[in-house]
Design a protein around this motif. Structure first.
Motif, short mmCIF file in Angstrom:
data_model
loop_
_atom_site.label_atom_id
_atom_site.label_comp_id
_atom_site.label_asym_id
_atom_site.label_seq_id
_atom_site.Cartn_x
_atom_site.Cartn_y
_atom_site.Cartn_z
N THR A 1 1.51 9.44 -5.76
CA THR A 1 1.89 10.73 -5.13
C THR A 1 2.97 11.26 -6.43
N ILE A 2 4.02 10.39 -6.85
CA ILE A 2 4.93 10.91 -7.68
C ILE A 2 4.25 11.09 -8.93
N ALA A 3 3.15 10.24 -9.36
CA ALA A 3 2.77 10.26 -10.87
C ALA A 3 2.06 11.82 -10.62
N ILE A 4 1.17 12.03 -9.51
CA ILE A 4 0.35 13.36 -9.31
C ILE A 4 1.37 14.53 -9.51
N LEU A 5 2.63 14.57 -9.13
CA LEU A 5 3.36 15.53 -9.01
C LEU A 5 4.08 15.85 -10.49
N MET B 1 0.87 -1.23 -0.01
CA MET B 1 -0.10 -0.01 -0.14
C MET B 1 0.80 1.34 -0.07
N LYS B 2 1.91 1.30 0.96
CA LYS B 2 2.85 2.17 0.82
C LYS B 2 3.56 2.47 -0.57
N LYS B 3 4.10 1.64 -1.10
CA LYS B 3 4.46 1.75 -2.70
C LYS B 3 3.60 2.27 -3.52
N SER B 4 2.29 1.78 -3.61
CA SER B 4 1.30 2.36 -4.40
C SER B 4 1.11 3.78 -4.03
N ALA B 5 0.87 4.20 -2.85
CA ALA B 5 0.62 5.59 -2.29
C ALA B 5 1.89 6.50 -2.89
N ILE B 6 3.10 6.12 -2.68
CA ILE B 6 4.36 6.65 -3.13
C ILE B 6 4.09 6.77 -4.83
N PHE B 7 3.84 5.88 -5.53
CA PHE B 7 3.93 5.83 -6.81
C PHE B 7 2.82 6.79 -7.39
#
Length: 202
Positions: free
Chosen positions: A9-13, A1-7
């Motif tokens: 966030t990065i995609a949104i940025l 879940m954490k990796k998914s959230a990080i990815f």
């Protein structure tokens, strides 16, 4: 879940960065177009003001202009010619006149300057606003400079002269003799337009 959230966030940025970059590039394109219309409007206002100045002067005899290529003249005609002869190609290369109509306008300026009738800066500013109402809400400053770059007269907001938030036209020659130039400094139409573009992206 954490990796998914990080990815995520990065995609949104990345998307937001790309959108902001696009907005900034579009804004620069808009400023370039704005500067072109600003210069065109300024040049038109200068010519209009010269026409008004010319109409207000009572000439004993209206100056006459004859346009003829030297190649089309016989040696006798060239020798008998009286008056000023201008090299149109040279004047065009110096951006004094881009067309025959502009050349005649510049000759008109020469005649007015010869009589000490300098451009009336408030009138030019008023004509610019009349032709281009979109410039009416922006601060402007018009400079009249001599051939050495010294300021002869000014009108408007002089703080724009040293501001990084202003646009300016190149010096525009008045007449054909390199005696005077006009230059316009204008506030950038930045805040509202940039805000609208940002809203459009979001």
């Amino acid at each position: 879940m954490k990796k998914s959230a990080i990815f995520t966030t990065i995609a949104i940025l990345i998307i937001l960065t790309a959108q902001l970059f696009w907005t900034w590039e579009m804004y620069k394109v808009h400023l370039e177009k704005w500067q072109i219309t600003l210069q065109q409007g300024f040049e038109e206002a200068i010519m209009d003001e010269a026409g008004i100045r010319n109409a207000s002067f009572a000439y004993p005899e209206r100056p006459r202009f004859y346009v003829k290529s030297k190649a089309d003249m016989t040696p006798e005609e060239a020798a008998a010619h009286k008056g000023d002869t201008l090299d149109y190609k040279r004047l065009k290369a110096k951006n004094v006149a881009g067309s025959m109509a502009e050349l005649i306008g510049q000759l008109q300026q020469d005649a007015l300057l010869k009589r000490g009738m300098l451009p009336v800066l408030p009138a030019i500013d008023s004509l610019l606003q009349e032709r281009h109402p979109e410039h009416a809400g922006l601060n402007r400053c018009i400079l009249l400079q001599d051939g050495s770059g010294n300021t002869v007269n000014r009108f408007g907001d002089t703080t724009l002269l040293a501001s990084s938030h202003s646009l300016s036209t190149p010096p525009i020659p008045i007449g054909t003799q390199d005696r005077f130039y006009l230059r316009l400094f204008s506030e950038k139409p930045s805040a509202d337009i940039f805000r609208q573009m940002t809203y459009a992206v979001l």
